[in-house]
Design an enzyme around this catalytic site. Sequence first.
Site, PDB file in Angstrom:
ATOM      1  N   ASP A   1       0.815  -1.219   0.000  1.00  0.00           N
ATOM      2  CA  ASP A   1       0.000   0.000   0.000  1.00  0.00           C
ATOM      3  C   ASP A   1       0.847   1.268   0.000  1.00  0.00           C
ATOM      4  O   ASP A   1       0.328   2.372  -0.122  1.00  0.00           O
ATOM      5  CB  ASP A   1      -0.957   0.005   1.200  1.00  0.00           C
ATOM      6  CG  ASP A   1      -0.256  -0.049   2.550  1.00  0.00           C
ATOM      7  OD1 ASP A   1       0.984   0.151   2.603  1.00  0.00           O
ATOM      8  OD2 ASP A   1      -0.945  -0.279   3.559  1.00  0.00           O
ATOM      9  N   GLY A   2       2.170   1.127   0.151  1.00  0.00           N
ATOM     10  CA  GLY A   2       3.034   2.292   0.112  1.00  0.00           C
ATOM     11  C   GLY A   2       2.935   3.173   1.346  1.00  0.00           C
ATOM     12  O   GLY A   2       3.527   4.250   1.388  1.00  0.00           O
TER      13      GLY A   2
ATOM     14  N   ARG B   1      12.550  12.003   5.641  1.00  0.00           N
ATOM     15  CA  ARG B   1      13.924  11.571   5.899  1.00  0.00           C
ATOM     16  C   ARG B   1      14.896  12.401   5.074  1.00  0.00           C
ATOM     17  O   ARG B   1      14.656  12.675   3.894  1.00  0.00           O
ATOM     18  CB  ARG B   1      14.048  10.085   5.543  1.00  0.00           C
ATOM     19  CG  ARG B   1      15.390   9.485   5.799  1.00  0.00           C
ATOM     20  CD  ARG B   1      15.326   7.974   5.838  1.00  0.00           C
ATOM     21  NE  ARG B   1      15.005   7.361   4.548  1.00  0.00           N
ATOM     22  CZ  ARG B   1      14.844   6.055   4.387  1.00  0.00           C
ATOM     23  NH1 ARG B   1      14.932   5.228   5.418  1.00  0.00           N
ATOM     24  NH2 ARG B   1      14.573   5.560   3.197  1.00  0.00           N
TER      25      ARG B   1
ATOM     26  N   ASP C   1      20.112  -3.751   0.336  1.00  0.00           N
ATOM     27  CA  ASP C   1      19.297  -2.594  -0.031  1.00  0.00           C
ATOM     28  C   ASP C   1      19.142  -1.624   1.139  1.00  0.00           C
ATOM     29  O   ASP C   1      18.541  -0.558   0.979  1.00  0.00           O
ATOM     30  CB  ASP C   1      17.910  -3.032  -0.534  1.00  0.00           C
ATOM     31  CG  ASP C   1      17.194  -3.932   0.453  1.00  0.00           C
ATOM     32  OD1 ASP C   1      17.675  -5.050   0.670  1.00  0.00           O
ATOM     33  OD2 ASP C   1      16.157  -3.520   1.009  1.00  0.00           O
TER      34      ASP C   1
END
Length: 486
Positions: free
Chosen positions: A119-120, A170, A246
């Site tokens: 859903d991000g 961020r 990552d």
Amino acid sequence: MHFDNTYARLPEHFTAAALPTPVAAPLLIAFNRPLAAELGLDLAGADDARLAAIFSGNVVPPGAEPLAMAYAGHQFGNFVPKLGDGRAILLGEVIDINGKRRDIQLKGSGPTRFSRRGDGRAALGPVLREYIVSEAMHALGIPATRALAAVATGERVQRETGLPGGVVTRVAASHIRVGTFQFFAAREDNDAIKVLADYVIERHYPEAKQAEKPYFALLQAIAERQRALVCRWLMVGFIHGVMNTDNVAISGETIDFGPCAFMDEYNPNKVFSSIDAQGRYAYNSQPGIAQWNIARLAECLLPLLDDDADKAVELANSVLAEFASDFPKRWLSGMRQKLGLTTQDDADEQLVQDLLGLMQRNEVDFTLTFRRLCDAADGSPEAFRGMFTDLAGADEWLARWRQRTWRESATESGRAQAMRAVNPAVIPRNHRIEELIAAAVEDGDFEPFHAMVRATARPFDEVPEFAVYMQAPMGHERVFRTFCGT
């Protein structure tokens, strides 16, 4: 905001355009005004509603070029060739007041092309955790991404249950990862690897341009920053929890604070992450994993290191060998500082290991042990001794430590002062983080969050107002598992 978006100008397959998805009722929880001033952001006249709109993604600032970055990664040792920003959107880059280029990114701002059915979004709890821990790491002097803002979205996100949503903004030197190189290496796109390497050199390691072998110098420099970073983690008992490739920033910053935690009682095999069933990312495993991650980067850079494949492998292996040989020396140097030692002695490593063994057997708190040793350096050993059930063992070790310090030139007070500058009194303890998240999620009460932000901003000071944040958890307060939040 005055943006200068260089990453957006790289070839189109490096990124995917991605607009933030508006949220229902954004509410500003926190805005880091000192960081905003450092970034040179002109937001002095913006009220809370305006800030909430910007940092939730409801309003895209002029000059921003929102995008999601492409990358791959090894997740718990398994390679995934396509990951990318699935719930983060890079608004753009600014040049701060010190002339440094910084990324500004919204995390939890909605789906992108890389979301893979996600859903991000982000739940409020992980947003608060990232804000707290990233700013605490900065205050501890450890390279880390920074938190500019935290916003509640006024919407629910579905995880195991429905939870209030949030967005954290961020700030990073960049969001380029080892996995970014892996994305192109997996596609055998050597041209893209060279473009990316040249970009990284220009942005982060310009000194490498002057080297005889610039890409070898780049690999050396990235490896150096990683081993320095992980060593700093060990000095404060930090466990990242998901050292996937990552989640390894090329800039050398700590990035992605999902299931991270600070140790309470010392245990070199400590694991908190609920998804790290095999203990891959345990406290003491972090140096080896950092070297493993650099090896994965080296594989990507092999075509650039030398035209001769064997020579390229030899160069890469030399970087890995240096990592392995240098780390123990760097670790011991850091531990000497924690013990107030400024000279070297062949018996120092055994002195350190004996203390750690004593701490493990007595299950004493990592942070408080070293902080109370500062008091012992100042002539007051009672609090240090009182931490151990094996009092005879503690006294024997203290006697050896005192004999060692007598060979140093510093005065007792000078030694104690130096030790207090590297041994924090306040860390963002897991049980306190869980308490502030519960207050925010269940009661809409953000005061515990703000109190902890204030306390962790001064980690080396013993301030009576923040005494509660120095305390180790009681048995029933201990947190044994942390969660990623995705």
